[in-house]
Motif scaffolding. Structure first.
Motif, PDB file in Angstrom:
ATOM      1  N   PHE A   1      11.633 -45.104 -53.998  1.00 48.00           N
ATOM      2  CA  PHE A   1      11.338 -45.889 -55.198  1.00 48.00           C
ATOM      3  C   PHE A   1      10.202 -45.251 -56.006  1.00 48.00           C
ATOM      4  CE2 PHE A   1       9.125 -49.573 -57.122  1.00 48.00           C
ATOM      5  CZ  PHE A   1      10.156 -50.008 -57.931  1.00 48.00           C
TER       6      PHE A   1
ATOM      7  N   MET B   1      11.213 -42.099 -57.675  1.00 50.93           N
ATOM      8  CA  MET B   1      11.964 -42.384 -58.902  1.00 50.93           C
ATOM      9  C   MET B   1      11.011 -42.598 -60.076  1.00 50.93           C
ATOM     10  SD  MET B   1      14.565 -45.500 -59.635  1.00 50.93           S
ATOM     11  CE  MET B   1      15.838 -44.949 -58.594  1.00 50.93           C
TER      12      MET B   1
ATOM     13  N   LEU C   1      10.674 -40.629 -63.670  1.00 48.81           N
ATOM     14  CA  LEU C   1      10.623 -41.281 -64.982  1.00 48.81           C
ATOM     15  C   LEU C   1       9.400 -40.839 -65.776  1.00 48.81           C
ATOM     16  CD1 LEU C   1      11.769 -44.838 -63.963  1.00 48.81           C
ATOM     17  CD2 LEU C   1      12.920 -43.316 -65.555  1.00 48.81           C
TER      18      LEU C   1
ATOM     19  N   THR D   1       9.142 -36.655 -74.667  1.00 48.35           N
ATOM     20  CA  THR D   1       8.415 -37.220 -75.801  1.00 48.35           C
ATOM     21  C   THR D   1       6.943 -36.853 -75.849  1.00 48.35           C
ATOM     22  OG1 THR D   1       7.729 -39.172 -74.591  1.00 48.35           O
ATOM     23  CG2 THR D   1       9.891 -39.250 -75.609  1.00 48.35           C
TER      24      THR D   1
ATOM     25  N   MET E   1       4.352 -41.321 -73.366  1.00 45.05           N
ATOM     26  CA  MET E   1       4.466 -42.629 -73.998  1.00 45.05           C
ATOM     27  C   MET E   1       3.090 -43.032 -74.521  1.00 45.05           C
ATOM     28  SD  MET E   1       7.616 -43.822 -73.350  1.00 45.05           S
ATOM     29  CE  MET E   1       7.817 -45.526 -72.871  1.00 45.05           C
TER      30      MET E   1
ATOM     31  N   VAL F   1       1.061 -48.305 -72.861  1.00 42.67           N
ATOM     32  CA  VAL F   1       2.278 -48.507 -72.077  1.00 42.67           C
ATOM     33  C   VAL F   1       2.143 -47.805 -70.729  1.00 42.67           C
ATOM     34  CG1 VAL F   1       4.755 -48.148 -72.021  1.00 42.67           C
ATOM     35  CG2 VAL F   1       3.649 -48.708 -74.168  1.00 42.67           C
TER      36      VAL F   1
ATOM     37  N   GLY G   1       0.023 -49.786 -68.506  1.00 46.05           N
ATOM     38  CA  GLY G   1       0.749 -50.942 -68.006  1.00 46.05           C
ATOM     39  C   GLY G   1       1.682 -50.560 -66.871  1.00 46.05           C
TER      40      GLY G   1
ATOM     41  N   ASP H   1       1.645 -51.774 -62.957  1.00 51.01           N
ATOM     42  CA  ASP H   1       2.795 -52.373 -62.277  1.00 51.01           C
ATOM     43  C   ASP H   1       3.112 -51.636 -60.982  1.00 51.01           C
ATOM     44  OD1 ASP H   1       3.221 -54.418 -63.961  1.00 51.01           O
ATOM     45  OD2 ASP H   1       4.911 -53.554 -65.019  1.00 51.01           O
TER      46      ASP H   1
ATOM     47  N   GLY I   1       7.460 -51.139 -75.018  1.00 52.51           N
ATOM     48  CA  GLY I   1       6.888 -50.672 -73.758  1.00 52.51           C
ATOM     49  C   GLY I   1       6.217 -51.808 -73.004  1.00 52.51           C
TER      50      GLY I   1
ATOM     51  N   TRP J   1       8.632 -54.058 -71.398  1.00 49.05           N
ATOM     52  CA  TRP J   1       9.072 -53.567 -70.084  1.00 49.05           C
ATOM     53  C   TRP J   1       8.037 -53.898 -69.012  1.00 49.05           C
ATOM     54  CZ3 TRP J   1       7.411 -50.537 -66.158  1.00 49.05           C
ATOM     55  CH2 TRP J   1       8.364 -50.193 -65.203  1.00 49.05           C
ATOM     56  N   VAL J   2       6.778 -53.622 -69.336  1.00 51.90           N
ATOM     57  CA  VAL J   2       5.705 -53.872 -68.359  1.00 51.90           C
ATOM     58  C   VAL J   2       5.684 -55.352 -67.961  1.00 51.90           C
ATOM     59  CG1 VAL J   2       3.207 -53.883 -68.032  1.00 51.90           C
ATOM     60  CG2 VAL J   2       4.310 -51.933 -69.124  1.00 51.90           C
TER      61      VAL J   2
ATOM     62  N   GLU K   1       8.608 -56.309 -65.681  1.00 49.71           N
ATOM     63  CA  GLU K   1       8.373 -55.860 -64.304  1.00 49.71           C
ATOM     64  C   GLU K   1       7.329 -56.753 -63.630  1.00 49.71           C
ATOM     65  OE1 GLU K   1       9.720 -53.754 -62.361  1.00 49.71           O
ATOM     66  OE2 GLU K   1       8.257 -53.047 -60.912  1.00 49.71           O
TER      67      GLU K   1
ATOM     68  N   VAL L   1      14.774 -50.954 -59.164  1.00 44.82           N
ATOM     69  CA  VAL L   1      15.637 -49.846 -59.560  1.00 44.82           C
ATOM     70  C   VAL L   1      16.248 -50.124 -60.927  1.00 44.82           C
ATOM     71  CG1 VAL L   1      17.768 -48.654 -58.994  1.00 44.82           C
ATOM     72  CG2 VAL L   1      16.119 -49.107 -57.219  1.00 44.82           C
TER      73      VAL L   1
ATOM     74  N   ALA M   1      13.823 -49.728 -63.620  1.00 43.22           N
ATOM     75  CA  ALA M   1      13.506 -48.317 -63.834  1.00 43.22           C
ATOM     76  C   ALA M   1      14.502 -47.693 -64.812  1.00 43.22           C
ATOM     77  CB  ALA M   1      13.521 -47.562 -62.504  1.00 43.22           C
ATOM     78  N   GLN M   2      15.777 -48.123 -64.737  1.00 42.50           N
ATOM     79  CA  GLN M   2      16.749 -47.634 -65.720  1.00 42.50           C
ATOM     80  C   GLN M   2      16.344 -48.078 -67.121  1.00 42.50           C
ATOM     81  OE1 GLN M   2      18.895 -45.674 -64.198  1.00 42.50           O
ATOM     82  NE2 GLN M   2      17.984 -46.429 -62.313  1.00 42.50           N
TER      83      GLN M   2
ATOM     84  N   LEU N   1      13.373 -48.530 -68.118  1.00 41.21           N
ATOM     85  CA  LEU N   1      12.241 -47.694 -68.546  1.00 41.21           C
ATOM     86  C   LEU N   1      12.755 -46.374 -69.102  1.00 41.21           C
ATOM     87  CD1 LEU N   1       9.250 -47.160 -68.816  1.00 41.21           C
ATOM     88  CD2 LEU N   1       9.206 -46.346 -66.478  1.00 41.21           C
ATOM     89  N   PHE N   2      13.774 -45.804 -68.460  1.00 44.37           N
ATOM     90  CA  PHE N   2      14.332 -44.557 -68.976  1.00 44.37           C
ATOM     91  C   PHE N   2      14.926 -44.798 -70.370  1.00 44.37           C
ATOM     92  CE2 PHE N   2      17.411 -41.030 -69.200  1.00 44.37           C
ATOM     93  CZ  PHE N   2      16.530 -39.985 -68.983  1.00 44.37           C
TER      94      PHE N   2
ATOM     95  N   THR O   1      13.881 -47.027 -72.476  1.00 46.22           N
ATOM     96  CA  THR O   1      12.756 -47.178 -73.394  1.00 46.22           C
ATOM     97  C   THR O   1      12.180 -45.808 -73.770  1.00 46.22           C
ATOM     98  OG1 THR O   1      12.289 -49.241 -72.248  1.00 46.22           O
ATOM     99  CG2 THR O   1      10.615 -48.446 -73.746  1.00 46.22           C
ATOM    100  N   ILE O   2      12.140 -44.887 -72.788  1.00 44.52           N
ATOM    101  CA  ILE O   2      11.643 -43.541 -73.072  1.00 44.52           C
ATOM    102  C   ILE O   2      12.546 -42.861 -74.113  1.00 44.52           C
ATOM    103  CG2 ILE O   2      11.337 -41.232 -72.080  1.00 44.52           C
ATOM    104  CD1 ILE O   2      10.528 -42.650 -69.449  1.00 44.52           C
ATOM    105  N   LEU O   3      13.856 -43.015 -73.934  1.00 42.66           N
ATOM    106  CA  LEU O   3      14.789 -42.417 -74.898  1.00 42.66           C
ATOM    107  C   LEU O   3      14.610 -43.043 -76.283  1.00 42.66           C
ATOM    108  CD1 LEU O   3      18.029 -42.087 -72.767  1.00 42.66           C
ATOM    109  CD2 LEU O   3      16.508 -40.268 -73.508  1.00 42.66           C
TER     110      LEU O   3
ATOM    111  N   PHE P   1      21.379 -47.303 -70.743  1.00 45.26           N
ATOM    112  CA  PHE P   1      20.348 -47.500 -69.712  1.00 45.26           C
ATOM    113  C   PHE P   1      19.675 -48.870 -69.863  1.00 45.26           C
ATOM    114  CE2 PHE P   1      20.689 -42.919 -69.081  1.00 45.26           C
ATOM    115  CZ  PHE P   1      20.569 -42.846 -67.706  1.00 45.26           C
TER     116      PHE P   1
END
Lengths: 219, 484
Positions: free
Chosen positions: A157, A160, A164, A172, A175, A179, A182, A186, B128, B131-132, B135, B166, B169-170, B172-173, B175-177, B216
């Protein structure tokens, strides 16, 4: 000098990928934590170099944050957990490592194909590594699926999360700071809760094998 | 004093306060008091937004518009009524020896933090931070799901943590995109993830990146919404956690995750202009409704059955928002409201019924009407309401969704009708013997707080018969915002 540094990003990216593969094949929990620490260090180095090359100073901060979190704090916590649970020298029996590795290779090819069109659109110096970042995410995912013990699953986990973070840097140039803070918060709270959790599981089942956790099924 | 600051600060500080307060007498009252203050602040916020229009505050970091203001009020309201319900409920659990003082402290503190993180997720303008906060909402509830420390509850909490982790986390990916696309279109920096900025220039975002990002995001936030095939955590977490947590997970958390998905859909729709996000949501929604209905009919545990019913209804909403257009969006928003009210009411009734029977298995719960008519009627009326019987609000929203589906996607209506039929037969057939007939149940040590059940059902009834004009205008504006 700068081209050398730019290429070193690719080097660190490859290190991340190789470590992701090594984690899938690694059976000793202690070595797994070492591998995770190394992966964190590679991630922090890559982030710092991207920050230096692009002049994005917040990436320095993000690199330091990664280092503190993933190379110092979380490994210390993991070491304490495996000490207290007495699983430091545990060796997990893994079936079919070669098959898992082959599936991993397919995942890497898939990730590269998926990332290729997007990477071309990115302006970051590290854009070539987006495919690797996605591959790391998918490999960690694979690791979580094939592992039956709680600690390796948690490391999958966290790994992963590494993938990311690397994706964010690769695509990019980082971020926004708030963010990233944050997310780091988490992750830290998450690992603390998982720690508490592992003790609860152990207390209840006398084992950290999550095959015990497959009772709730649809009949 | 800023009302939004109060809405966010009261539950977050309340969580800290309750953590310090511990298990002393009146912790339950304090919990309800904090929730009441949150509700008061959110009503104040609503009044201001209705009077002055949308708010953007604190350097655009937070915003309140017609779409999120009604969810803020709904969240604060259900948060308050659930805290009222949990007072006697948790006291009985403590008397049964299931809750120790330490666990009570954890429950009260985390309950408030959970409410606080959901309110942050609803009002933040930054995708962002959204997302935080999502989670963080998982993190606050994961220890509550395992609070009874039974093997089943540990398993449920582990699944909840890992699957949602998990899944998210997808997201988050994704959001990055999204940030990558924003960087190219409007420049990077702190403001590039602000939803208001992105929505203004959504047609500039790169379609290639956005379509991948939306896949995602849909999978990621879809895990928390409970969309099939990533719904596995939901029935376990609902069945094994304490009932107040089941009520807020079903009534609130799923809505907040769907809200996050809607915000992302607006952006993807603007960038893509080919209706792909809508079609994906239609597909996932329809599969979810059908699969959940059939799983639902095979359950023996009452909380599991209603958890599957939540999955079914979230699928229906996802389907409605996927159809898009003013009527389907209106129906989706109405369904979000009535489902939250009715489903939490059902869980309140079910919680007390299970306490009386000492078991959550449906065959152990018999003849509720004889022992306590209020619990029995609450469960019966709530079930009728959730099954879409007129005159409750669920009927109105399901009717609107079905009529729109007949026009926009006629091929989907047979599936929906069959699924709704199966769910009806299953739930009605199971609830009837639980309510009527002979009984072997025991009375409760503390009188249950059943006022929330009937307040919720009353509101759902009102929304089925008559939607006040300002609420109607509000829904219309929100429906328009999400692409009506």
């Amino acid at each position: 000098m700068n081209t050398l540094l730019a290429q070193s990003i690719n080097l660190f990216a490859v290190v991340l990928l190789v470590l992701a593969f090594a984690m899938i094949a690694q059976r000793r929990i202690l070595t797994l934590i070492h591998l995770f620490t190394l992966q964190g260090a590679a991630l922090a180095a890559a982030t710092l170099i991207v920050g230096y090359l692009t002049g994005q100073h917040h990436l320095y901060f993000s690199g330091v944050l990664t280092f503190v979190l993933k190379v110092v704090l979380i490994p210390i916590l993991l070491h304490r957990v495996i000490d207290r649970l007495n699983v430091r020298w545990d060796v997990e029996t893994l079936f079919n490592i070669p098959t898992t590795m082959l599936i991993g290779i397919v995942l890497v090819i898939f990730a590269f194909n998926l990332a290729a069109p997007i990477a071309g659109l990115s302006a970051s110096v590290a854009r070539g590594t987006l495919g690797i970042a996605l591959a790391c995410v998918l490999l960690s995912f694979l690791m979580m699926i094939v592992r039956a013990k709680a600690v390796p699953q948690v490391i999958g986990f966290l790994s992963m999360e590494n993938g990311l973070f690397f994706a964010a840097t690769a695509a990019t140039s980082g971020m926004p700071m708030i963010v990233e803070l944050g997310i780091a918060f988490d992750v830290l709270v998450g690992i603390l809760i998982l720690g508490v959790f592992m003790f609860q599981i152990r207390e209840q089942f006398d084992s950290l094998d999550i095959r015990h956790l497959e009772k709730l099924k649809e009949d | 004093m800023d009302p939004l600051a109060l809405v966010l600060a009261i539950p977050l500080l309340g969580g800290v306060l309750l953590g310090l307060w511990g298990h002393r007498e009146r912790a339950g009252d304090l919990n309800a008091g904090v929730s009441l203050l949150t509700l008061a602040a959110s009503v104040w916020l609503t009044v201001i937004v209705v009077r002055d229009g949308p708010l953007t505050v604190w350097g655009e970091w937070f915003f309140v518009d017609p779409l999120n203001v009604f969810l803020v009020t709904l969240t604060a309201f259900v948060g308050f009524t659930t805290s009222l319900f949990s007072r006697p409920y948790m006291r009985i659990e403590r008397d049964h020896g299931k809750m120790t003082p330490g666990r009570m402290r954890l429950f009260h503190s985390m309950y408030q933090l959970f409410n606080g993180t959901m309110l942050v997720a609803l009002t933040t303008n930054n995708l962002g931070i959204l997302w935080v906060a999502m989670e963080a909402a998982t993190l606050t509830t994961v220890l509550l799901v395992s609070v009874y420390r039974t093997p089943a509850s540990l398993e449920a909490a582990w699944k909840y943590f890992i699957l949602c982790g998990v899944g998210i986390a997808q997201a988050l990916f994704g959001t990055i995109l999204l940030y990558l696309a924003a960087e190219r279109a409007i420049g990077g920096g702190e403001s590039a993830l602000l939803w208001t900025h992105l929505a203004q220039s959504k047609h500039l975002l790169d379609p290639g990146i956005l379509s991948l990002a939306f896949v995602f995001l849909l999978l990621g936030y879809g895990t928390k919404v409970g969309l099939v095939p990533v719904h596995n955590w939901l029935p376990d977490a609902h069945a094994e956690g304490p009932t107040p947590i089941s009520a807020v997970l079903s009534g609130l958390l799923l809505n907040v995750a769907l809200y996050a998905l809607l915000r992302c859909k607006v952006l993807a729709d603007g960038a893509l202009a080919n209706g792909l996000p809508g079609r994906m949501m239609i597909g996932f929604g329809l599969v979810t409704v059908v699969v959940a209905a059939f799983f639902l009919s095979r359950q023996r545990d009452v909380k599991r059955m209603f958890a599957y019913s939540s999955i079914e209804h979230m699928g229906l909403m996802t389907f409605a928002f996927g159809l898009g257009g003013p009527i389907a969006n209106f129906a989706g928003l109405l369904h979000m409201t009535v489902h939250a009210l009715v489903k939490s009411a059902i869980f309140f009734a079910v919680g007390h019924a299970a306490q009386k029977a000492g078991s959550q298995a449906m065959e152990d719960i018999r003849g509720l009407l004889k022992v306590s008519p209020t619990v029995g009627w609450g469960l019966m009326l709530g079930s009728l309401a959730i099954l879409g019987m007129p005159p409750f609000g669920v009927f109105a929203s399901e009717f609107l969704i079905l009529t729109t589906a007949m026009r926009e996607a006629p091929w989907a209506t047979p599936f929906l009708l069959v699924a709704l039929g199966v769910a009806f037969a299953a739930i009605f057939g199971r609830v009837q013997p639980m309510v009527f007939g002979e009984t072997s149940l025991r009375p409760l040590a503390h009188p249950p707080a059943l006022l929330p059940v009937f307040v919720h059902l009353g509101l759902a009834l009102m929304l089925g018969l008559y939607i006040p004009p300002y609420l109607d205008g509000w829904y219309r504006q929100a429906a328009q915002m999400i692409g009506g």
